[in-house]
Design a protein around this motif. Sequence first.
Motif, mmCIF file in Angstrom:
data_model
loop_
_atom_site.group_PDB
_atom_site.id
_atom_site.type_symbol
_atom_site.label_atom_id
_atom_site.label_comp_id
_atom_site.label_asym_id
_atom_site.label_seq_id
_atom_site.Cartn_x
_atom_site.Cartn_y
_atom_site.Cartn_z
ATOM 1 N N SER A 107 81.854 41.781 16.587
ATOM 2 C CA SER A 107 82.443 40.468 16.339
ATOM 3 C C SER A 107 82.962 39.806 17.610
ATOM 4 O O SER A 107 83.235 40.472 18.605
ATOM 5 C CB SER A 107 83.594 40.603 15.334
ATOM 6 O OG SER A 107 83.112 41.012 14.067
ATOM 7 N N ARG A 205 75.686 42.751 9.654
ATOM 8 C CA ARG A 205 74.805 41.613 9.857
ATOM 9 C C ARG A 205 73.688 42.062 10.781
ATOM 10 O O ARG A 205 73.932 42.491 11.909
ATOM 11 C CB ARG A 205 75.538 40.416 10.459
ATOM 12 C CG ARG A 205 74.669 39.136 10.459
ATOM 13 C CD ARG A 205 75.446 37.932 10.947
ATOM 14 N NE ARG A 205 76.639 37.657 10.176
ATOM 15 C CZ ARG A 205 76.648 37.056 8.984
ATOM 16 N NH1 ARG A 205 75.503 36.676 8.427
ATOM 17 N NH2 ARG A 205 77.780 36.851 8.355
ATOM 18 N N CYS A 211 72.619 39.871 5.800
ATOM 19 C CA CYS A 211 73.900 40.563 5.675
ATOM 20 C C CYS A 211 73.881 41.407 4.400
ATOM 21 O O CYS A 211 73.469 40.919 3.332
ATOM 22 C CB CYS A 211 75.017 39.517 5.616
ATOM 23 S SG CYS A 211 76.677 40.161 5.689
ATOM 24 N N ARG A 256 82.089 41.076 1.491
ATOM 25 C CA ARG A 256 81.218 40.098 2.140
ATOM 26 C C ARG A 256 81.928 38.750 2.304
ATOM 27 O O ARG A 256 81.719 38.044 3.291
ATOM 28 C CB ARG A 256 79.928 39.945 1.343
ATOM 29 C CG ARG A 256 79.029 41.176 1.413
ATOM 30 C CD ARG A 256 77.655 40.928 0.857
ATOM 31 N NE ARG A 256 76.977 39.833 1.536
ATOM 32 C CZ ARG A 256 75.716 39.480 1.327
ATOM 33 N NH1 ARG A 256 74.989 40.155 0.453
ATOM 34 N NH2 ARG A 256 75.176 38.474 1.971
ATOM 35 N N THR A 257 82.781 38.412 1.346
ATOM 36 C CA THR A 257 83.547 37.174 1.460
ATOM 37 C C THR A 257 84.442 37.215 2.692
ATOM 38 O O THR A 257 84.521 36.248 3.466
ATOM 39 C CB THR A 257 84.396 36.955 0.196
ATOM 40 O OG1 THR A 257 83.528 36.766 -0.933
ATOM 41 C CG2 THR A 257 85.294 35.722 0.344
ATOM 42 N N PHE A 259 84.051 39.219 5.348
ATOM 43 C CA PHE A 259 83.173 39.302 6.515
ATOM 44 C C PHE A 259 82.763 37.895 6.956
ATOM 45 O O PHE A 259 82.833 37.556 8.141
ATOM 46 C CB PHE A 259 81.951 40.139 6.141
ATOM 47 C CG PHE A 259 81.065 40.548 7.295
ATOM 48 C CD1 PHE A 259 81.255 41.746 7.954
ATOM 49 C CD2 PHE A 259 80.014 39.745 7.695
ATOM 50 C CE1 PHE A 259 80.423 42.137 8.997
ATOM 51 C CE2 PHE A 259 79.177 40.112 8.735
ATOM 52 C CZ PHE A 259 79.380 41.325 9.391
ATOM 53 N N ASP A 260 82.361 37.083 5.994
ATOM 54 C CA ASP A 260 81.931 35.718 6.309
ATOM 55 C C ASP A 260 83.110 34.822 6.695
ATOM 56 O O ASP A 260 83.001 33.993 7.614
ATOM 57 C CB ASP A 260 81.190 35.113 5.118
ATOM 58 C CG ASP A 260 79.826 35.745 4.903
ATOM 59 O OD1 ASP A 260 79.285 36.347 5.855
ATOM 60 O OD2 ASP A 260 79.305 35.655 3.770
ATOM 61 N N ALA A 261 84.229 34.978 6.002
ATOM 62 C CA ALA A 261 85.389 34.126 6.281
ATOM 63 C C ALA A 261 85.926 34.357 7.690
ATOM 64 O O ALA A 261 86.362 33.419 8.361
ATOM 65 C CB ALA A 261 86.490 34.381 5.257
ATOM 66 N N GLY A 263 84.046 35.468 10.130
ATOM 67 C CA GLY A 263 82.969 35.253 11.083
ATOM 68 C C GLY A 263 82.543 36.523 11.790
ATOM 69 O O GLY A 263 82.176 36.496 12.966
ATOM 70 N N CYS A 264 82.595 37.650 11.064
ATOM 71 C CA CYS A 264 82.258 38.939 11.679
ATOM 72 C C CYS A 264 80.776 39.023 12.013
ATOM 73 O O CYS A 264 79.939 38.374 11.378
ATOM 74 C CB CYS A 264 82.608 40.085 10.733
ATOM 75 S SG CYS A 264 84.367 40.275 10.384
ATOM 76 N N ARG A 265 80.468 39.845 13.003
ATOM 77 C CA ARG A 265 79.105 40.200 13.348
ATOM 78 C C ARG A 265 79.042 41.717 13.511
ATOM 79 O O ARG A 265 80.066 42.399 13.487
ATOM 80 C CB ARG A 265 78.646 39.495 14.618
ATOM 81 C CG ARG A 265 78.582 37.969 14.483
ATOM 82 C CD ARG A 265 77.741 37.359 15.586
ATOM 83 N NE ARG A 265 76.344 37.769 15.488
ATOM 84 C CZ ARG A 265 75.427 37.132 14.735
ATOM 85 N NH1 ARG A 265 75.775 36.076 14.034
ATOM 86 N NH2 ARG A 265 74.186 37.563 14.711
#
Length: 333
Positions: A107, A205, A211, A256-257, A259-261, A263-265
């Motif tokens: 990230s 990801r 993802c 996943r919510t 992770f996306d919120a 902005g993880c990579r």
Amino acid sequence: MNSIPESVIVVGGGENEEHEVSLASAAAVAEALQDAGYLVDPVTIGRDGIWRLGEQVLGQTPADSLTAVLPALGHADVLFPAVHGLLGEDGTLAALCALTHTRLVGSDLRAGAIGMDKGLTKLVAESVGVRTAPGRVIAAAEIGAIDFEGAVVVKPVSSGSSYGVSLVQDAAQLSDALRTAALFDRRILIESVVRAREIDVAVIREADGSCWAPPPLEIHASGVFDTDTKYDGSAQFTVPAVLTTDESAALIRDARTMFDALGCRGVARMDFFLTADGPVLNEVNTMPGMTAFSQVPRMFAAAGVDYPELITRLVHGATVPGPVRQEALRGTT
């Protein structure tokens, strides 16, 4: 499109209490990449902030050693930051890679910094509808003015591997718990105890942007899953965790919510309590333990992705952290 990476700098150690844990992660990652045919340069950050390239000490001060390691960053295809905790997982190394335009596994600065801060993570979770335990953040200076009702967990806001975490059953224990947490951070999180199953969910990801999450893992430990329990071998894991279809779906959805919120990579691990009313987020790890026996590799193994393959996928998915660069916008209207 990124070229296939050939050389990787693996960074371990760090200037925090997770130094030894990080060394184990870095050694395992480096060995897996070497076995896969990568050119690997192992770099260690000492507890004193001095960087070492292999056995070579780089400089006499942190500033000198950082300057000395920059040419290696400039020639490497990818940096794999296996540094857990402060001055590593918290986005510090991601910021360095953003400034040097070095591809990074994992990230960026924003996700690392917010994910490391348990108070901010709770605010993000609340904003996207992911439940957390009732709690509040206080300053260390407020220790003498705090009281509570019921059992609570006291945590440093930004610390890993459960260092400084205490389970408080009565008011007489609170002052000691707060002072212990204050050894690790000037900000302290006090949360209501959630008595439920402890379930970890990993999210990755991939290089193509897709993802997904492998089967969740359940932790079996007596009492709080604290620092000693994490590393003394007494905790047991079940993977895949025994879950209903609805429970698994809810856990993975919330993971996943988040992770996306954030902005993880790369890969991140979301730790949950599973209650009768559904998941409750405990915390987020944007650079979790990465030995072959750590929780994240165990979960991917249950999905048919062995340790060397997982590490290779993370390297292939490495990107230059930071905002969208102007060259990426050329040719657009």
